[in-house]
Design a protein around this motif. Structure first.
Motif, PDB file in Angstrom:
ATOM      1  N   THR A   1       0.854  -1.182   0.000  1.00 54.83           N
ATOM      2  CA  THR A   1       0.000   0.000   0.000  1.00 54.83           C
ATOM      3  C   THR A   1       0.896   1.241   0.000  1.00 54.83           C
ATOM      4  O   THR A   1       2.083   1.154   0.327  1.00 54.83           O
ATOM      5  N   PRO A   2       0.355   2.407  -0.375  1.00 53.93           N
ATOM      6  CA  PRO A   2       1.168   3.629  -0.325  1.00 53.93           C
ATOM      7  C   PRO A   2       1.780   3.869   1.057  1.00 53.93           C
ATOM      8  O   PRO A   2       2.928   4.298   1.171  1.00 53.93           O
ATOM      9  N   GLY A   3       1.007   3.570   2.106  1.00 51.69           N
ATOM     10  CA  GLY A   3       1.519   3.755   3.452  1.00 51.69           C
ATOM     11  C   GLY A   3       2.662   2.802   3.767  1.00 51.69           C
ATOM     12  O   GLY A   3       3.664   3.189   4.382  1.00 51.69           O
ATOM     13  N   GLN A   4       2.520   1.540   3.365  1.00 49.12           N
ATOM     14  CA  GLN A   4       3.576   0.563   3.598  1.00 49.12           C
ATOM     15  C   GLN A   4       4.836   0.923   2.814  1.00 49.12           C
ATOM     16  O   GLN A   4       5.950   0.788   3.324  1.00 49.12           O
ATOM     17  N   ARG A   5       4.658   1.382   1.587  1.00 44.03           N
ATOM     18  CA  ARG A   5       5.813   1.766   0.775  1.00 44.03           C
ATOM     19  C   ARG A   5       6.528   2.966   1.393  1.00 44.03           C
ATOM     20  O   ARG A   5       7.759   3.032   1.412  1.00 44.03           O
TER      21      ARG A   5
END
Length: 499
Positions: free
Chosen positions: A201-205
């Protein structure tokens, strides 16, 4: 490594021979490349036509200053830039911390700046090209035995196998308390991108490149190489929080509880320290710190790293740690630590490594894999330790026969990554040992072997002279290391009695 990366490495490395005549060591050369590459990349990013990084503009302008200078003016400008950037916050300041110009000939410095670095577009290259090229430069610098750089470099094939077995995932926090040039951190990052890149996800990346992968390194120069190694792969930002903490990892407890710890703690001389463990005893030498999260007091650096990793690892966390043989059989504090580790952690796998794979000669090492579980007093977490003997019958050298990924393929297959451990199958090299068997061994000695070296039984096929000579050297260096460790202990006891 791609053809483009090889060409880039060859181009940069050829110039190392020119500078070596001026007393610039290989590790110093890579360090100077680190400074100059950072300045060149900052210049490219801050002056690109689309979405320029204006925050990097002051740093990028430093590169133009170098291009416009010659002779003594160039040397003066380079020195002033290094001093100025060393005072900046974040990763930028960490990379340039205590930086010095080691290239004293302005003409050679200008050739490096103008002809070798400025002609390449580093920001335009893919992260694989830049990262692979820098990794190869680090590997070449590790071959310089005189500089001692090899002690910070773990064979990448071993790192890949350890990472594959531990399987870091998108929600894991990965930590290395003795990160050297960042090999384990980079290995974990590459594994995550390869196996989970499409599903991040964008947050994980965002978290992945801003703190989910981090390390500690005692030596400033080595820490800057690690930071640059990650930066070239897109991990970390110039003005963001440094991902490498420059300090002694043993001096105080780690500030978090990572779910994955991968490490190859330094071997060799014992730390000059005063340690106070939970037993209340004091082992005294030159530097003092108190670690009440340690099980036992010892001045043995490797045993203290085991305790540090055990205390830092989060519940349900996984660890894979390279450890020298003495950690497996040393009595006293060593026995206490092994008992506590077997009882309070699930110590499930050990890989016995052959000699000849590390740059530090004479090293006999192992990889210990263990998991942390919720406390359950009265019942040990370790049920079975599976030992894979990769040492007996194996002959490696750093250049003629280096360790490669295929050499560890059978171990990874036996490990059965991602499968329940009760499905493992015993083989000639892979055997299980129960908890009861382990704790009833003398001093809980985990230095377990059962194979006989076939070369010792085959009189018709003697070892080649070069291999035999290398083994003799390794044995002598190993013996000297053991004697040095004993001498350190005796000196520490003598100092204590003198007080």
């Amino acid at each position: 490594m791609s053809t483009t990366s090889r060409q880039l490495v060859a181009k940069l490395w050829d110039y190392c021979d020119v500078l070596r005549d001026d007393g610039v060591s290989t590790i110093d050369y890579v360090e100077q490349l680190t400074y100059l590459l950072f300045l060149k990349m900052a210049h490219e990013r801050s002056h690109r036509s689309l979405r320029p990084d204006l925050a990097l503009r002051p740093v990028g302008d430093c590169w133009q200053t170098l291009l416009d200078s010659q002779g003594q003016d160039l040397e003066n400008a380079y020195r002033d830039i290094l001093v100025s950037l060393g005072t900046e916050p974040g990763t930028l300041g960490m990379i340039f911390r205590r930086a010095q110009n080691k290239i004293q000939d302005p003409a050679k410095l200008r050739r490096l700046v103008v002809e070798l670095i400025d002609r390449e577009r580093w920001s335009g290259a893919t992260t694989d090209v830049k990262g692979d090229a820098y990794e190869e430069l680090l590997a070449k610098s590790a071959e310089d035995i005189k500089s001692g750089a090899g002690q910070y470099f773990t064979p990448r094939a071993l790192i890949a196998a350890m990472v594959e077995c531990v399987q870091p995932g998108p929600d894991d926090t990965v930590y290395d308390p003795a990160c050297g040039t960042g090999g384990f951190l980079l290995g974990a990052y590459d594994y995550l991108l390869h196996h989970h890149g499409a599903e991040l996800t964008p947050g994980q990346r965002r978290d992945l490149v801003h703190g989910k992968i981090c390390g500690t390194e005692l030596v400033t120069g080595t820490a800057r190489l690690a930071a640059m190694n990650l930066f070239l792969r897109g991990v970390g930002t110039a003005h963001g929080q440094p991902l490498i903490d420059v300090r002694d990892a043993l001096a105080r407890p780690y500030g978090g509880h990572p779910s994955v710890i991968l490490a190859n703690p330094p071997f060799g001389k014992r730390s000059s320290i005063t340690v106070i463990g939970e037993d209340g005893r004091t082992g005294r030498e030159d530097i003092s710190y108190s670690r009440h999260d340690f099980w036992v007091t010892t001045t043995n650096k490797q045993l203290n790293f085991v305790q540090h990793i055990a205390s830092a690892l989060g519940v349900s966390g996984r660890a894979a740690v390279v450890l020298p043989d003495n950690v497996l059989f040393e009595g006293g504090a060593g026995e206490t630590i092994r008992r506590r580790l077997l009882s309070e952690f699930d110590v499930h796998t050990m890989l016995r490594l052959p000699t000849g794979i590390f740059y530090a000669g004479g090293v006999k090492a192992n990889v210990l894999f263990f998991d942390k579980r919720q406390a359950r007093p009265g019942k040990p977490w370790t049920s079975t330790l599976w030992v894979y003997d990769f040492r007996v019958g194996q002959r490696f050298t750093l250049k003629q026969n280096p360790l490669r990924a295929e050499h560890l393929a059978d171990f990874v297959a036996c490990y059965q990554v991602g499968k329940p451990r009760d499905t493992r199958t015993e083989t000639e090299r892979f055997r299980p040992f129960s908890y009861d068997e382990l704790v009833t061994r003398d001093k809980v000695n985990l230095d377990i072997t059962w194979l006989r070296d076939p070369a010792a039984d085959d009189d018709d096929s003697p070892m080649p002279p070069d291999v035999l000579a290398r083994e003799i050297v390794d044995e002598l260096q190993s013996a000297l290391a053991e004697f040095a460790a004993v001498a350190d202990v005796l000196a520490a006891r003598a100092a204590t009695r003198a007080e």
